[in-house]
Write an enzyme that holds these catalytic residues in place. Sequence first.
Site, PDB file in Angstrom:
ATOM      1  N   SER A 125       0.847  -1.196   0.000  1.00 64.94           N
ATOM      2  CA  SER A 125       0.000   0.000   0.000  1.00 64.94           C
ATOM      3  C   SER A 125       0.880   1.242   0.000  1.00 64.94           C
ATOM      4  O   SER A 125       1.959   1.248   0.612  1.00 64.94           O
ATOM      5  CB  SER A 125      -0.908   0.028   1.233  1.00 64.94           C
ATOM      6  N   TYR A 127      -2.363  -1.501   9.945  1.00 67.20           N
ATOM      7  CA  TYR A 127      -2.452  -1.803   8.513  1.00 67.20           C
ATOM      8  C   TYR A 127      -1.169  -1.385   7.796  1.00 67.20           C
ATOM      9  O   TYR A 127      -0.583  -2.164   7.035  1.00 67.20           O
ATOM     10  CB  TYR A 127      -3.652  -1.086   7.910  1.00 67.20           C
TER      11      TYR A 127
END
Length: 336
Positions: A199, A212
């Site tokens: 990400s 995350y």
Amino acid sequence: MDLTELFFISLGTAVFLYYGIRLLLFSRMFFPKLWFPLSETFFTSMGEWAGSGNQRTPSIKKVVTGGSEGIGRAYAFALAERGMNVIIMSRTKATLDQVAMEIGETTGKKVKVIVTDFTDENVFSEIEEQLKDLNIGVLVNNVGMLPSFIPCEFLESEELDKTITKTINCNVKTTVKMCKMILPGMENRRKGMILNVSSGIASIPFPLYTLYAASKVFVERFSQGLQAEYDDTGILIQAVAPFGVSTRMAGYQKTNAVTLSPEDFVKNSLQYLRAGGKTYGSVCHIVLGWLLQSIPLKVLYAESVLHGLQEYVKKKTRQKNLVFASRVTTQTGTNK
């Protein structure tokens, strides 16, 4: 010319050359087809197959984890369109079957589905059993979970212990175990490709999405380490780190210059396969990554900035919920 003057001239020249070379290397990202060309047979050279059937004779396959929607679905379609059969894995059989049917009807390629939940502890022995007689040529580790769509501090996460376990199982353990499963066959054949989806927010320590972002940092470092280890084997291993992509995880935001559709993102990212161990996957996301790493962390970590991010996501979530409720009400009224 004295030694001091000579030193500073040499230092200035070295700095100029260093940043000039970096600028040249960065500029290549704007012209991927020119700098990182792929042959027409690049994907099929991994093997005739890139999915899997039930036959026992060796053939080359392709696996996409998290392949039922979003980026995973787009990768499955894109690689099928490039002549590869696919194996797609996710936890919802009905969705997987639908995607498999659409890929088959659209591309004429074969699709095998494997139903599994990567947040569980012990799913890999069953997966390995289904793949043990197959030679996998391409692996896309796309499956992932966002602990909370609304950004929040670590201790504010709901059911924190369960969230920690599921996030690590899904985002970290799955990537490692799938590579452990598939990499030996690639090493034996001395060819293959592994794409591990990370990400963009993993570019920096990212408050309010701490767990995350940290899990995606692992994906990047693991991918880059593997690429260095297996660089001379003919295996391509790359971390793909998108920013905005309109998926369920991102609340299906409207697409624009920054937020891409899964199909557009995958199409762009496949142009950067030879661009190194990590790619942001598109020009706009490459620029975003550069900007994010250029802004002083004290600015990004300011309470007003973090609070603004939190309120922005909450507002977008409320708007989505209102639109959804409105559609449901309209459909119910129509049905009456």
